[in-house]
Scaffold this active site. Structure first.
Site, PDB file in Angstrom:
ATOM      1  N   GLY A 233      17.193 -78.880  54.256  1.00 38.62           N
ATOM      2  CA  GLY A 233      17.489 -77.492  53.904  1.00 38.62           C
ATOM      3  C   GLY A 233      18.170 -77.352  52.551  1.00 38.62           C
ATOM      4  O   GLY A 233      19.131 -78.053  52.258  1.00 38.62           O
TER       5      GLY A 233
ATOM      6  N   CYS B 132      20.764 -68.812  59.781  1.00 34.37           N
ATOM      7  CA  CYS B 132      22.129 -68.620  59.283  1.00 34.37           C
ATOM      8  C   CYS B 132      22.876 -67.643  60.195  1.00 34.37           C
ATOM      9  O   CYS B 132      22.366 -66.577  60.501  1.00 34.37           O
ATOM     10  CB  CYS B 132      22.081 -68.031  57.880  1.00 34.37           C
ATOM     11  SG  CYS B 132      23.701 -67.574  57.255  1.00 34.37           S
TER      12      CYS B 132
ATOM     13  N   GLY C 218      10.785 -82.425  69.670  1.00 34.74           N
ATOM     14  CA  GLY C 218      10.700 -83.550  70.597  1.00 34.74           C
ATOM     15  C   GLY C 218       9.495 -84.443  70.454  1.00 34.74           C
ATOM     16  O   GLY C 218       9.273 -85.322  71.295  1.00 34.74           O
TER      17      GLY C 218
HETATM   18  C1  FMN Z   1      20.134 -83.954  61.945  1.00 36.78           C
HETATM   19  C2  FMN Z   1      19.246 -82.738  61.890  1.00 36.78           C
HETATM   20  C3  FMN Z   1      19.288 -81.884  60.787  1.00 36.78           C
HETATM   21  C4  FMN Z   1      18.473 -80.759  60.717  1.00 36.78           C
HETATM   22  N1  FMN Z   1      18.520 -79.952  59.602  1.00 36.78           N
HETATM   23  C5  FMN Z   1      17.657 -78.900  59.488  1.00 36.78           C
HETATM   24  C6  FMN Z   1      17.604 -78.124  58.294  1.00 36.78           C
HETATM   25  O1  FMN Z   1      18.309 -78.384  57.315  1.00 36.78           O
HETATM   26  N2  FMN Z   1      16.743 -77.058  58.250  1.00 36.78           N
HETATM   27  C7  FMN Z   1      15.919 -76.747  59.310  1.00 36.78           C
HETATM   28  O2  FMN Z   1      15.154 -75.794  59.222  1.00 36.78           O
HETATM   29  N3  FMN Z   1      15.943 -77.499  60.438  1.00 36.78           N
HETATM   30  C8  FMN Z   1      16.789 -78.562  60.556  1.00 36.78           C
HETATM   31  N4  FMN Z   1      16.781 -79.331  61.707  1.00 36.78           N
HETATM   32  C9  FMN Z   1      15.855 -78.988  62.810  1.00 36.78           C
HETATM   33  C10 FMN Z   1      14.575 -79.828  62.750  1.00 36.78           C
HETATM   34  O3  FMN Z   1      13.881 -79.646  61.547  1.00 36.78           O
HETATM   35  C11 FMN Z   1      13.666 -79.523  63.948  1.00 36.78           C
HETATM   36  O4  FMN Z   1      13.326 -78.161  63.913  1.00 36.78           O
HETATM   37  C12 FMN Z   1      14.316 -79.805  65.286  1.00 36.78           C
HETATM   38  O5  FMN Z   1      15.115 -80.967  65.209  1.00 36.78           O
HETATM   39  C13 FMN Z   1      13.320 -79.962  66.428  1.00 36.78           C
HETATM   40  O6  FMN Z   1      12.446 -81.044  66.247  1.00 36.78           O
HETATM   41  P1  FMN Z   1      12.706 -82.528  66.840  1.00 36.78           P
HETATM   42  O7  FMN Z   1      13.024 -82.368  68.295  1.00 36.78           O
HETATM   43  O8  FMN Z   1      11.444 -83.278  66.564  1.00 36.78           O
HETATM   44  O9  FMN Z   1      13.866 -83.072  66.096  1.00 36.78           O
HETATM   45  C14 FMN Z   1      17.602 -80.456  61.788  1.00 36.78           C
HETATM   46  C15 FMN Z   1      17.557 -81.327  62.897  1.00 36.78           C
HETATM   47  C16 FMN Z   1      18.349 -82.447  62.966  1.00 36.78           C
HETATM   48  C17 FMN Z   1      18.268 -83.359  64.159  1.00 36.78           C
END
Ligand code: FMN
Ligand code: FAD
Ligand code: FES
Lengths: 261, 305
Positions: free
Chosen positions: B45, B129, B244
């Site tokens: 981000g 936000c 996930g």
């Molecule tokens: C450590 C971490 C940081 C994240 N930072 C952002 C971010 O900066 N902007 C954003 O839109 N989503 C952010 N996410 C969300 C992920 O992009 C994603 O939408 C979410 O983790 C679900 O997918 P997953 O289960 O495969 O991790 C973050 C997730 C994690 C785990």
């Protein structure tokens, strides 16, 4: 610096070390060598057993402890969910391993160097002692709660001069703190180098004395990690200027005047 | 098997991208695989000004998942453009920039900075936000705000593809999806993390300094799949699914439900070469299950009458 990578290796051996009151607390885990062309002490690896499937998602960080190009050995204290499953692995089990990660301890061959280990914090110092060009300039001090035999202390005392103190009763803590102050003052006076690894309160004490007495000192942090490669920003600490920096890539070793513990 | 996907002017060699915040600016993973092998990377981000993020501890492991409250720590958009973008461009990586701001005006400004950068293929708008002006309700929970932000970004994004990333922390995600589509989004990505919490009974403290954090990882996949299923049926624009994903099978589940592409997040922490190997695995699995093409397989879920 060698090329980093991630690969699967087999567990060759898991052996308990020492006799702590809680059985099965410390282990040496020997793995197939992951094919790196080298590593330096202070660096660490992330390992994640294949058997975890999706139960535990993160690898676990361990200091690089000993390796000969054929095998790699880690020194592991069983403290929780992941480590209890790591120490119960069997030879032939597979783990993913990525590294070598992070920066290294300063090596100044001709400088008197004091290694301050709090308990399991002794782990990175094995590699340090064994690879140091002039081990006669090193002194290792171990502060420990569990019996000394639990730690690779005897092994290292064959190579370098050592001292130790047990923390068995509450009053022992002050003795250890006084001793740390005295030793750090001595190395500060000789323009020596102080390297420290151990629990956060231990490192905070060392940092406070080093900063007060003007000793050049480094601490190695053990923050919780998810990726190990600088991407998740989960492991950060504050540098001397109040900025969050990744312990896994900007550390784990920091100069004591450039980190907030 | 042809894995190429194209939607809303976005061309990806394959449908596998990495999710924002879990893959840094990509370069952190360059030692573990060829970044151009991925369909694309979504950078962590970005905000107009650098942000230090939240205090520690910021992460906790949970059964089949994790909580994070990083707080969008990032060096600011200018730093990204001067420090990371040149290398990414040299390598030929498909880069999606993820935008974070707290009002429509600021989102628009961020979009206009990135609109100039030819190496950025698309903008992903993160609308989570916590909006203090509106009484703390997150942007992403208010359809009217989602619409305004989408319009503001689209207006200033030049000819860049605009993807709006939706939060699952709402009663009806399709209302938010429609608001973004009406605002001019080229595609939607979902889901962001689920709001969660963890505590330590010995210390009697929350495990995350921020107390409330975002849950991600395999634990949220059923929720994510449900959201994608509902959204692909309620809007006409393409959907990028995530939440996930931790295997080739998971990728194909999202595509079967109707996603054009996917993003892999928390699974990048299983091992740093995870996303790279996944690309090959998805291709072989498609062949193994007898799919003729990605296109034919996408959205072919048979529902009970
Ligand atoms: C450590 C971490 C940081 C994240 N930072 C952002 C971010 O900066 N902007 C954003 O839109 N989503 C952010 N996410 C969300 C992920 O992009 C994603 O939408 C979410 O983790 C679900 O997918 P997953 O289960 O495969 O991790 C973050 C997730 C994690 C785990
Ligand atoms: C760079 C680095 C090098 C390390 N080197 C070694 C080593 O050589 N040998 C070794 O035994 N351990 C080492 N550690 C610590 C080791 O990574 C943790 O003990 C381990 O991750 C705990 O996993 P767990 O699943 O068993 O603990 P959990 O079940 O997650 O937690 C159990 C308990 O341990 C505490 N804990 C968990 N992770 C850490 C951590 N990273 N630091 C301190 N406390 C923690 C928790 O707060 C909790 O009280 C190192 C850590 C780092 C960051
Ligand atoms: S552990 Fe992910 S940034 Fe350090």
């Amino acid at each position: 610096m060698s090329l980093r990578n991630c690969r699967n290796v087999k567990v060759l051996d898991v052996s308990p070390v020492g006799q702590s009151k809680r059985p099965g607390e410390f282990f040496e885990i020997t793995l197939e060598y992951p094919g790196w062309d080298g590593w330096q002490s202070g660096q660490f690896v992330m390992i994640r057993p294949a058997s975890w499937e999706l139960d535990l998602l993160w690898g676990r960080p361990f200091s690089l402890y000993s390796g000969d190009g054929e095998t790699l050995t880690l020194f592991v204290q069983n403290v929780g969910r992941g480590t209890s499953r790591i120490v119960s692995m069997q030879p032939g089990d597979e783990v993913a391993i990525w590294g070598p990660l992070g920066n290294t301890f300063a090596v100044e061959p001709d400088t008197p160097t004091l290694l301050l280990a709090g308990g399991i914090g002794i782990a990175p110092f094995r590699g340090y002692v064994e690879s140091h060009p002039k081990p006669e300039n090193l002194h290792l001090f171990l502060a420990h709660r569990l019996p000394k035999e639990c730690y690779p202390f005897e092994l290292l005392s064959k190579t370098v001069s050592t001292g130790s103190m047990a923390e068995e009763r509450p009053e022992d803590l002050q003795r250890i703190i006084d001793s740390l102050r005295e030793q750090i003052a001595d190395y500060a006076a000789r323009d020596g180098l102080v390297l420290c690894c151990g629990p956060t309160p231990f490192m905070k004490t060392v940092q406070a004395f080093a900063n007060e007495l003007g000793a050049r000192a480094q601490v190695s942090l053990e923050n919780r990690m998810a990726c190990g490669v600088g991407a998740c920003l989960g492991c950060v600490t504050k540098d001397g200027e109040g900025h969050h920096v990744q312990v896994c890539t900007k550390g784990p070793v920091f100069w004591t005047d450039k980190v907030e513990l | 098997m042809d894995m190429h996907v194209s939607f809303g002017g976005l061309e990806l060699d394959n449908p596998i991208m990495t999710a924002s915040g879990t893959f840094g600016f990509g370069l952190e993973f360059a030692a573990y695989g060829d970044l151009t092998k991925l369909g694309g990377i979504v950078a962590k981000g970005l905000s107009l000004k650098p942000r230090e993020g939240n205090p520690m501890p910021r992460i906790a492991e949970t059964p089949c998942g994790m909580l994070n409250a990083i707080g969008i720590q990032n060096p600011g958009v200018e730093n990204f453009l001067t420090q990371a973008m040149p290398a990414l461009k040299r390598m030929g990586v498909t880069v999606v920039a993820n935008l974070y701001a707290c009002d429509a005006e600021e989102f628009g400004e961020l979009a206009s900075v990135l609109a100039e950068e030819e190496g950025v293929a698309a903008l992903e708008v993160n609308v989570s936000c916590p909006n203090v002006k509106e009484g703390g309700i997150a942007f992403g929970q208010d359809p009217a705000q989602i619409g305004r932000v989408t319009e503001a970004v689209k207006k200033r994004a030049g000819n860049k593809h605009v993807m709006v990333k939706l939060s699952p922390n709402v009663t009806d995600i399709t209302v938010c999806a429609k608001a973004a589509a009406d605002g001019g989004a080229d595609s939607l990505s979902l889901i962001n993390t689920l709001s969660g919490m963890a505590v330590d009974i010995r210390k009697r403290k929350p495990r995350i300094a921020n107390v409330i954090a975002g849950l991600s990882g395999p634990a949220i996949k059923p929720v994510a799949l449900r959201c994608v299923h509902q959204v692909v049926r309620s809007v006409d624009i393409p959907v990028v699914g995530m939440g996930g994903i931790a295997s080739a099978e998971d990728v194909l589940e999202f595509i079967l439900v109707g996603a054009h592409a996917v993003q892999v997040g928390t699974a990048n922490f299983l091992r740093p070469d995870f996303a790279f190997t996944l690309v090959d695995e998805v291709e072989s699995l498609l062949e193994e299950i007898g799919a003729k093409s990605l296109e034919e397989f996408r959205g072919s879920l048979e529902l009970p009458l």
